[in-house]
Design an enzyme around this catalytic site. Structure first.
Site, PDB file in Angstrom:
ATOM      1  N   SER A 293       0.811  -1.210   0.000  1.00 51.69           N
ATOM      2  CA  SER A 293       0.000   0.000   0.000  1.00 51.69           C
ATOM      3  C   SER A 293       0.853   1.273   0.000  1.00 51.69           C
ATOM      4  O   SER A 293       1.571   1.544  -0.956  1.00 51.69           O
ATOM      5  CB  SER A 293      -0.964  -0.038   1.195  1.00 51.69           C
ATOM      6  OG  SER A 293      -1.924   0.974   1.137  1.00 51.69           O
ATOM      7  N   ASP A 304       9.873   5.580 -10.014  1.00 53.57           N
ATOM      8  CA  ASP A 304       9.388   6.189 -11.258  1.00 53.57           C
ATOM      9  C   ASP A 304      10.119   7.482 -11.596  1.00 53.57           C
ATOM     10  O   ASP A 304      10.292   7.818 -12.770  1.00 53.57           O
ATOM     11  CB  ASP A 304       7.882   6.455 -11.156  1.00 53.57           C
ATOM     12  CG  ASP A 304       7.047   5.202 -11.393  1.00 53.57           C
ATOM     13  OD1 ASP A 304       7.645   4.158 -11.744  1.00 53.57           O
ATOM     14  OD2 ASP A 304       5.820   5.248 -11.225  1.00 53.57           O
ATOM     15  N   LYS A 318      -0.600  -4.224  -3.259  1.00 53.84           N
ATOM     16  CA  LYS A 318      -1.909  -3.704  -2.828  1.00 53.84           C
ATOM     17  C   LYS A 318      -2.088  -2.300  -3.390  1.00 53.84           C
ATOM     18  O   LYS A 318      -1.558  -1.333  -2.861  1.00 53.84           O
ATOM     19  CB  LYS A 318      -2.031  -3.668  -1.309  1.00 53.84           C
ATOM     20  CG  LYS A 318      -3.403  -3.164  -0.838  1.00 53.84           C
ATOM     21  CD  LYS A 318      -3.477  -3.053   0.670  1.00 53.84           C
ATOM     22  CE  LYS A 318      -4.854  -2.559   1.110  1.00 53.84           C
ATOM     23  NZ  LYS A 318      -5.134  -1.177   0.661  1.00 53.84           N
TER      24      LYS A 318
END
Length: 554
Positions: A293, A304, A318
């Site tokens: 999460s 990223d 998740k």
């Protein structure tokens, strides 16, 4: 039955009464008609069961089972929270509660203290790991469930609570005063070496970002030039805290995560809103299969933007967002309302709960359906299976004897006895289990049950089982018996062969008695393979740039 004992049923009836208004819209909305119809059937069923079933039924219990079974059809994260569980839910989301500040649990069938939190009433009052609960106030709790003892210990701050425990052969009684307990999201931070800082982040409850910021600024003041952020085993938590942690290292105005669902008000883009504390310091983020999460958002966003090197193993996956919706009678439902998408555009959710097989099981997204996305530098990353590390480190495996000693609580029990006899040990980084202490442990094990089956023995058992089905078993029986003699393990020999990993388990267990949770974390750094890998990467700037600019897939 008292009025307040039938809350789940009354919730259904209240909704049903409201739903009566929906019948006027039957022709306009078939879905609303279906909801009203089935609520009517459900309420009628409970009413008739209460009247006709041969034995007395508990409507509360039946309705709770019905609600929970219904939600289980959706995903593991959508759940009903009755009023009596609201305190536990608040603890999970805020990290705050009124109590004595101790993790409790059941070991060998006995409820005991597993970890008193440093600086809070339990620890300040002298309670220790391994203390077995006898009484809380006037209640004998020896046969109570752990959850019941937890509820008795909790209460408003500044109220007294009496606790009686058994420690070895002694009975200890203490009067404690409950406090507002705020569990830190950063149980430990420090310098791994002269140049590298380390921050262990275990949760994303309220103030997680402030805890990380404070730790990072302190480390910077000590002169660190690189950082290891450890989110292994971190189950996640509050989204806002994850965004602010990313913001410590990413410039203002950058997208961190967006949530996309079926209703407009859950479609939100979360961006950094402040200037970063440090946008250049080299960072390694440690991840594993239990990072989930919000932990995945932090790791994924930094990956990223090519802002950090990720080391470890693929995360849990998740990528679902939950929203808490209030219901009648102070109950709530935590419902999945959206999915997370990190800056490259990928969703980190690994299991598609909307599609089930013929057995009703949800499956992971197959590799053939995973999509490619690109990081800021053009590295290819994939969606649909959590966050994959830039550098993989396999999980450590342990010998069966080590598992047995831990599972049977023998290392735990030895720790209790050692602590009662020894007032102090060296610091977590200096303390080691030397040969003399290990011999003391081996002697202590004599007469205690900790047998086990080795992997080879299990394989041989399977071989014998299948061989007996074959007509030529008698021809090979003598060979199998000879092989059994050779592979049969010796506990005494295994204690020598695997003493290195057993010593490490003992070391961390003993350190926990004297230095609590932060001591365990600090002690674990010494032989941590991911830490070693991180130090190697951070010591070579060219290696970092090579990793952050290389294509993951050609």
């Amino acid at each position: 039955m008292k009025f307040n004992q039938r809350k789940p049923l009354l919730i259904v009836l209240a909704v049903l009464i409201s739903a009566g208004l929906l019948f006027s819209f039957v022709n306009k909305n078939d879905r609303l008609f279906a909801i009203a119809k089935n609520l009517d059937i459900f309420a009628s069923l409970i009413r008739e069961l209460d009247s006709y079933y041969v034995d007395e039924i508990d409507p509360d219990h039946l309705v709770s089972i019905g609600i929970n079974a219904m939600l289980e059809e959706l995903d593991p994260y959508t759940e009903f929270i009755p009023e009596e569980n609201s305190d536990d839910f608040r603890l999970l989301t805020t990290g705050e509660y009124g109590g004595v500040g101790a993790l409790i649990g059941n070991r060998t069938g006995v409820n005991m203290i597993l970890m008193p939190y440093k600086g809070f009433p339990a620890q300040a009052g002298g309670l220790r790991i391994g203390d077995e609960f006898l009484k809380v106030d006037t209640v004998d709790v020896r046969k109570k469930e752990t959850s019941e003892i937890s509820r008795l210990l909790k209460g408003p701050a500044n109220t007294p609570v009496f606790v009686q425990v058994k420690r070895g052969e002694d009975t200890i009684s203490v009067n404690l005063t409950r406090r507002k307990i705020v569990i830190s999201n950063v149980p430990y931070y420090g310098k791994i070496n002269n140049h590298t800082g380390y921050i262990k982040l275990t949760d994303f409850t309220t103030n997680a970002a402030a805890d990380v910021r404070r730790a990072f600024l302190d480390l910077k003041s000590q002169g660190i030039t690189s950082l290891v952020l450890d989110v292994r085993d971190n189950p996640g938590g509050i989204l806002k805290e994850a965004v602010e942690i990313v913001n410590l290292f990413i410039p203002k105005g950058k997208e961190v995560v967006r949530t996309i669902g079926k209703i407009e008000n859950v479609n939100v883009v979360y961006k950094t809103t402040k200037s970063p504390v440090d946008k250049d310091i080299p960072i390694v983020v440690l991840i594993n299969e239990r990072s989930a999460s919000a932990a995945e958002i932090v790791a994924g966003a930094l990956q990223d933007y090519d802002r950090a090197v990720l080391i470890g193993r693929k995360t849990f996956g998740k990528g679902l967002v939950q929203t808490t919706v209030p219901l009648s009678y102070n109950s709530q439902v935590k419902v999945t309302t959206a999915k997370y998408y990190i800056p490259s555009g990928r969703c980190i959710q690994a299991i598609d709960y909307s599609k089930k097989d013929e057995n009703g099981n949800s499956n992971s997204v197959p590799d053939s359906l995973r999509n490619e996305f690109k990081t800021k530098n053009g590295r290819i990353v994939l969606d649909g299976a959590g966050i994959e590390p830039d550098l993989k480190v396999d999980s450590k495996s342990f010998a069966p004897i080590t598992f047995s000693l831990v599972a049977r609580n023998l290392i735990f029990s030895f720790g209790n006895e050692y602590f009662r006899k020894n007032d102090q040990i060296p610091s977590p980084r200096e303390f080691d289990v030397d040969d003399n202490l290990y011999k003391e442990f081996v002697t202590w094990l004599e007469g205690k049950e900790y047998d086990y089956t080795t992997y080879t023995e299990k394989s041989l058992e399977d071989l014998v089982k299948y061989a007996k089905r074959e007509p030529y078993y008698e021809d090979v029986k003598s060979l199998i018996e000879e092989l059994e003699k050779k592979v049969n393990h010796s506990k005494e020999k295994d204690l020598i062969t695997h003493q290195s990993e057993i010593k490490e388990a003992l070391r961390e267990e003993l350190i926990s008695r004297y230095y609590y949770q932060e001591g365990i974390v600090e002690a674990s750094l010494k032989n941590d393979e991911e830490i070693k890998k991180a130090i190697g990467v951070l010591s070579n700037q060219q290696e970092i740039q090579k990793i952050l600019t290389a294509s993951v897939k050609k």
